[in-house]
Every structure is written in structure tokens, then in C-alpha cells.
Design an enzyme around this catalytic site. Structure first.
Site, PDB file in Angstrom:
ATOM      1  N   HIS A  63       1.117  -0.702  -0.337  1.00  0.00           N
ATOM      2  CA  HIS A  63      -0.132  -0.085  -0.145  1.00  0.00           C
ATOM      3  C   HIS A  63       0.504   1.718   0.562  1.00  0.00           C
ATOM      4  O   HIS A  63       2.460   1.292   0.235  1.00  0.00           O
ATOM      5  CB  HIS A  63      -0.691  -0.196   1.132  1.00  0.00           C
ATOM      6  CG  HIS A  63      -0.131   0.138   2.145  1.00  0.00           C
ATOM      7  ND1 HIS A  63       0.395  -0.982   2.953  1.00  0.00           N
ATOM      8  CD2 HIS A  63      -0.096   1.070   3.529  1.00  0.00           C
ATOM      9  CE1 HIS A  63       1.428  -0.564   4.029  1.00  0.00           C
ATOM     10  NE2 HIS A  63       0.433   0.534   4.353  1.00  0.00           N
ATOM     11  N   ASP A  67       6.046   4.488   5.368  1.00  0.00           N
ATOM     12  CA  ASP A  67       6.846   3.743   5.685  1.00  0.00           C
ATOM     13  C   ASP A  67       7.032   2.640   4.845  1.00  0.00           C
ATOM     14  O   ASP A  67       7.975   1.889   5.253  1.00  0.00           O
ATOM     15  CB  ASP A  67       6.589   3.944   6.802  1.00  0.00           C
ATOM     16  CG  ASP A  67       5.074   3.008   7.541  1.00  0.00           C
ATOM     17  OD1 ASP A  67       3.937   3.260   6.732  1.00  0.00           O
ATOM     18  OD2 ASP A  67       4.927   2.293   7.789  1.00  0.00           O
ATOM     19  N   HIS A  68       6.501   2.465   3.462  1.00  0.00           N
ATOM     20  CA  HIS A  68       6.198   1.118   2.963  1.00  0.00           C
ATOM     21  C   HIS A  68       6.366   1.387   1.300  1.00  0.00           C
ATOM     22  O   HIS A  68       6.781   0.458   1.024  1.00  0.00           O
ATOM     23  CB  HIS A  68       4.974   0.228   3.238  1.00  0.00           C
ATOM     24  CG  HIS A  68       4.142  -0.010   4.656  1.00  0.00           C
ATOM     25  ND1 HIS A  68       5.099  -1.301   4.645  1.00  0.00           N
ATOM     26  CD2 HIS A  68       3.546   1.091   5.481  1.00  0.00           C
ATOM     27  CE1 HIS A  68       3.709  -1.611   6.072  1.00  0.00           C
ATOM     28  NE2 HIS A  68       3.595  -0.371   6.198  1.00  0.00           N
TER      29      HIS A  68
END
Length: 307
Positions: A63, A67-68
Site C-alpha cells: 500500500h 513507511d512502505h
């Protein structure tokens, strides 16, 4: 030599700490590398972990929270700077295409490597490679999110004693494998199914059907455990799991090796996550992930698989 291992590049949730970088995980699967959720700082963590841009064949983004995904810009540019000699495929929720495009072209650089844009549009099979099938399932998070699952095809283990009993030797073994029957002896009579390995990657989500679909019968499950049981309501409100919930999923799904990660900065002691997972009844292999750790997939199951 066959190598199947997880290289942990980062384990923090929304806020990195002195000891935890934002997310990043490279799965080495035979000769292929699959990079999951490259958060900010992934390029630097790759250097520290001994991971090169050449090791990346596929990128999977669950997603588009920072932070991803904020590391995508640097990783993609590094792939091109190093002139990686193979095509790289990128998967992400199709609803986040505008974020992917912005990150891919965040700054000026020279494109030298074919980058295949292959967004996730629905649950189910996503891609097929020589050594695995890549599947996805929808997760429950405030933004559109998908988890990923690798399934290796089952194969056959020939049983020497039964082959000898039926008088099948030498080139005839290969013939039987190809044709399924030889001189009245079927393949089923002299072999057993060797189950393929399964790996799942589950990030930001509440408990939902997708979590269980991904985790089912996995040899290794990498799963977020942002919170501890005491903060379960907070986890639910923000679309996350506790270590207790993650461990119960692993127990219910027959997971062999559980890897907990994506920890909130509010918890200073990582041992609390292990303790909570054990209290939840998980008695298999358990790893509380730390940055730059390498975790090997379990050895193949020895028991035969019956129809």
C-alpha cells in the site's frame, strides 16, 4: 546451491527509531529476489545488508503509506544507475497508480532498465514465474492494501524401493515421470507428492479474511504486529494487528515459521512481542525481526502429501 531466505532491511512502523529503519524486506528465492515494501532509507539498508540492485527482480508494494513506499524512488533510480541486466516487475494496488508514477519519476534520471508496471487489480493469482506462483489478497487498512503469497508448485519424490520392486531402473524412471505410466505401473505407485513451499507477506491490516487466505499452511509468514495486546483497540482503530492476533492467525493457519515485524516506537523491548506470541499458543519457529537480520525458510516438509 538453493537459497531461500528473508533479508530484513527495516522493521519500524510509521516512525523509524535509532535501531529500526522504515520497512524493507528482500526475499531470496533460488536465483530471484523479490523486494517487499521499500520504505524510506531502503537503498542505504541494502548496502548495509549486502543486497545489490542486481538482486532485485520483482518489487511488491502492499500500500502507499510512506513507511512502505517512499524508498521506491531511490530503489528504482539505483536499478537504472547500476544498469541491472534483467527486467524488473513492480506490483502495487492499482488505486495507487498516481503515487507510483510520482515516486517513479520523482526526480530526473536516465532510464536504462525495462521496468514492467503490473498493478494489482483483484485478489487471486497475479504472476507465474519458473519457481512459484504469486498470489494476492485484499487487506483491511484505511487505504487500499494487498498482501502477497508465493506458492511453489508441488513435485514428485521417486521412491527407490518401490521403483526396484516394480523393476523400473535407469532411463525408464524418466520415462515414467514424463508419461505417467510404464508397463502397467503408474507414477502414483512408485512416488509421493513433494509439497512446494509457501511464503506470505502481510502488512498493515486488521484481522480479515485476506489475512487467513494468505497465511494458510505457510512455511513462513512475515506479518505486521504493530501493537501489543494491551493496545488492541488502538490497533483496530488504525488498521493494524497485535502480536497476539498475528500469532493466533499463525496457529489457526498451520504456519511453521512466524516472523513478526513493523513495530510501533512505543514499545522499547522487542522481547515483549515474542512473549505475547508464545502466550497466544504459537509453538513453531518464531522470529522477532530486527534490521539486517537474515532468516532462512524452514526445510521442506518431510511428510508426503495425500490427495
Amino acid at each position: 546451491m538453493s537459497v531461500r531466505e528473508l533479508v530484513v532491511l527495516g522493521t519500524a512502523s510509521q516512525v523509524p527509531t535509532r535501531h529500526r529503519n522504515h520497512n524493507g524486506y528482500l526475499l531470496r528465492w533460488e536465483g530471484e529476489g523479490i523486494l517487499f515494501d521499500p520504505g524510506e532509507g531502503t537503498q542505504r539498508q541494502m548496502l548495509r545488508a549486502g543486497v545489490a540492485a542486481h538482486d532485485i527482480h520483482r518489487i511488491c508494494v502492499t500500500h502507499f503509506h510512506g513507511d512502505h513506499a517512499l524508498g521506491l524512488a531511490g530503489v528504482i533510480q539505483r536499478i537504472n544507475l547500476d544498469r541491472v541486466p534483467h527486467e524488473v516487475t513492480v506490483h502495487y494496488p492499482v488505486s495507487g497508480r498516481r503515487f507510483f508514477d510520482r515516486l517513479r519519476y520523482a526526480t530526473a534520471y536516465r532510464e536504462t532498465v525495462p521496468l514492467t508496471d503490473a498493478p494489482v487489480t483483484a485478489e487471486g493469482p497475479l504472476a507465474t514465474a519458473p519457481g512459484y506462483r504469486l498470489e494476492t489478497a485484499h487487506l483491511s487498512h484505511p487505504v487500499d492494501a494487498y498482501g502477497y503469497r508465493l506458492v511453489e508448485p508441488d513435485s514428485r519424490r521417486m521412491l527407490p524401493d518401490l521403483l526396484a520392486e516394480h523393476g523400473i531402473t535407469g532411463p525408464d524412471v524418466g520415462r515414467l515421470q514424463r508419461e505417467g505410466v510404464l508397463r502397467g505401473t503408474t507414477l502414483d505407485e512408485v512416488s509421493e507428492v513433494r509439497r512446494g513451499q509457501r511464503f506470505a507477506f502481510v502488512m498493515d491490516t486488521r484481522l480479515c479474511d485476506g489475512v487467513y487466505a494468505l497465511a494458510a499452511d505457510c512455511d513462513m509468514l512475515v506479518i505486521e504486529s504493530t501493537f501489543l495486546r494491551q493496545d488492541e483497540q488502538l490497533a483496530t482503530d488504525h488498521g493494524h494487528l497485535t502480536a497476539d492476533q498475528a500469532a493466533r492467525v499463525a496457529v489457526d493457519s498451520g504456519v511453521r515459521h512466524l516472523v513478526l515485524t513493523h513495530f510501533s516506537q512505543r514499545y522499547p523491548d522487542p522481547a515483549a512481542f515474542e512473549e505475547e506470541a508464545r502466550d497466544a499458543g504459537f509453538d513453531g519457529e518464531l522470529t522477532v525481526a530486527a534490521d539486517l537480520m537474515r532468516v532462512s525458510l524452514p526445510k521442506r516438509r518431510q511428510e508426503p502429501v495425500h490427495p
